[in-house]
Design an enzyme around this catalytic site. Sequence first.
Site, PDB file in Angstrom:
ATOM      1  NE  ARG A  29     -39.106 -20.007 -22.146  1.00  0.00           N
ATOM      2  CZ  ARG A  29     -38.253 -19.120 -22.801  1.00  0.00           C
ATOM      3  NH1 ARG A  29     -37.855 -19.303 -23.700  1.00  0.00           N
ATOM      4  NH2 ARG A  29     -38.270 -17.914 -22.156  1.00  0.00           N
ATOM      5  CD  GLU A  47     -34.174 -24.985 -21.020  1.00  0.00           C
ATOM      6  OE1 GLU A  47     -33.491 -23.869 -20.613  1.00  0.00           O
ATOM      7  OE2 GLU A  47     -34.824 -25.025 -22.078  1.00  0.00           O
ATOM      8  CG  HIS A  57     -32.463 -21.521 -23.401  1.00  0.00           C
ATOM      9  ND1 HIS A  57     -33.642 -21.754 -22.551  1.00  0.00           N
ATOM     10  CD2 HIS A  57     -33.072 -20.580 -24.102  1.00  0.00           C
ATOM     11  CE1 HIS A  57     -34.690 -20.918 -22.890  1.00  0.00           C
ATOM     12  NE2 HIS A  57     -33.919 -20.118 -23.908  1.00  0.00           N
TER      13      HIS A  57
HETATM   14  C1  DGY Z   1     -36.249 -15.496 -23.778  1.00  0.00           C
HETATM   15  O1  DGY Z   1     -35.533 -14.367 -23.880  1.00  0.00           O
HETATM   16  O2  DGY Z   1     -36.985 -15.706 -23.431  1.00  0.00           O
HETATM   17  C2  DGY Z   1     -35.082 -16.499 -24.678  1.00  0.00           C
HETATM   18  O3  DGY Z   1     -35.518 -17.888 -24.128  1.00  0.00           O
HETATM   19  C3  DGY Z   1     -33.881 -16.270 -24.360  1.00  0.00           C
HETATM   20  O4  DGY Z   1     -33.004 -17.200 -25.238  1.00  0.00           O
END
Ligand code: DGY
Length: 324
Positions: free
Chosen positions: A237, A266, A285
């Site tokens: 993250r 983002e 992402h």
């Molecule tokens: C999630 O599923 O949390 C991922 O970040 C998606 O790519």
Amino acid sequence: MKPSVILYRSLPDDLLARLESHFTVTRVNDLSPATVAAHADAFASAEGLLGSSENVDQALLDKMPRLRATSTISVGYDNFDVEALSARHIALMHTPTVLTETVADTLMALVLSSARRVVEVAERVKKGEWTQGIGPDWFGIDVHHKTMGIVGMGRIGLALAQRAHFGFGMPILYNARRHHQEAEARFNARYCDLDTLLAESDFVCIVLPLTSETFHLFDAAKLAKMKPSAVLINAGRGPVVDENALIDALKQGKIHAAGLDVFEQEPLPVSSPLLSLPNVVALPHIGSATHETRYAMAACAVDNLIDALNGKVDNNCVNPQAVK
Ligand code: DGY
């Protein structure tokens, strides 16, 4: 009468049909206050909530007095107020298993593209700059047999270790809350404290969730512990890394490069200094973003909601102990 649910992400037709065979579904674009106000009755009567990438907080829960289960099409759930959900015995379901291999592929893509400057040199070819045999200004650094440091040894960390160990002959260091026997036995991974991992790794790969403990864990002091030749990879993250500190470290040559799939904000603003640094690979992402895996995640999330609203929370539930 079928229970009512709110769906705030689009689903493939067959999965929508499956959801509609169990529930009365109200589809909305997002969970903004304006949307909630426009569909106040549907939110007030909904027992289930299904979607991704929106905040589910106390203010929203106040508008959903009958809510019993939420299901996110993601493994990460940092955008949910888990405490508020648990206080009301609302189940939070997620998709922890189906995206593991795909996200590990993305991590390896970031490692390779950062080290070998794949994006940068491909752009130079497209601009017509490849006019003679290439020299050192096109060269990258090796990946194979370098040391891979993995911060966060969950399912994805393990899948990354497998790729690095068997595919690239890389020694593996890892840091996690506890020792991971499988990683040690299968991939010869060596547990070490974070500072040792930062000092010894050629590629530092972050696979951590966002929590109050991991927020800005990678600050200027931690980045300063990395080798100047090392590459930072983040597919966990964004806010786990202090982005301003990272920009400074990259600009000042304190680390060699960064491969990033996640950011503090983002979508990444076009004004971000990260975008003007040649030694940064920035992805939008895409960790789990393949057709196959996004379908599998949506299917899992639909099944999770069906299970949870039928009182089954033994699989894929973040807070089973809070659900009555
Ligand atoms: C999630 O599923 O949390 C991922 O970040 C998606 O790519």
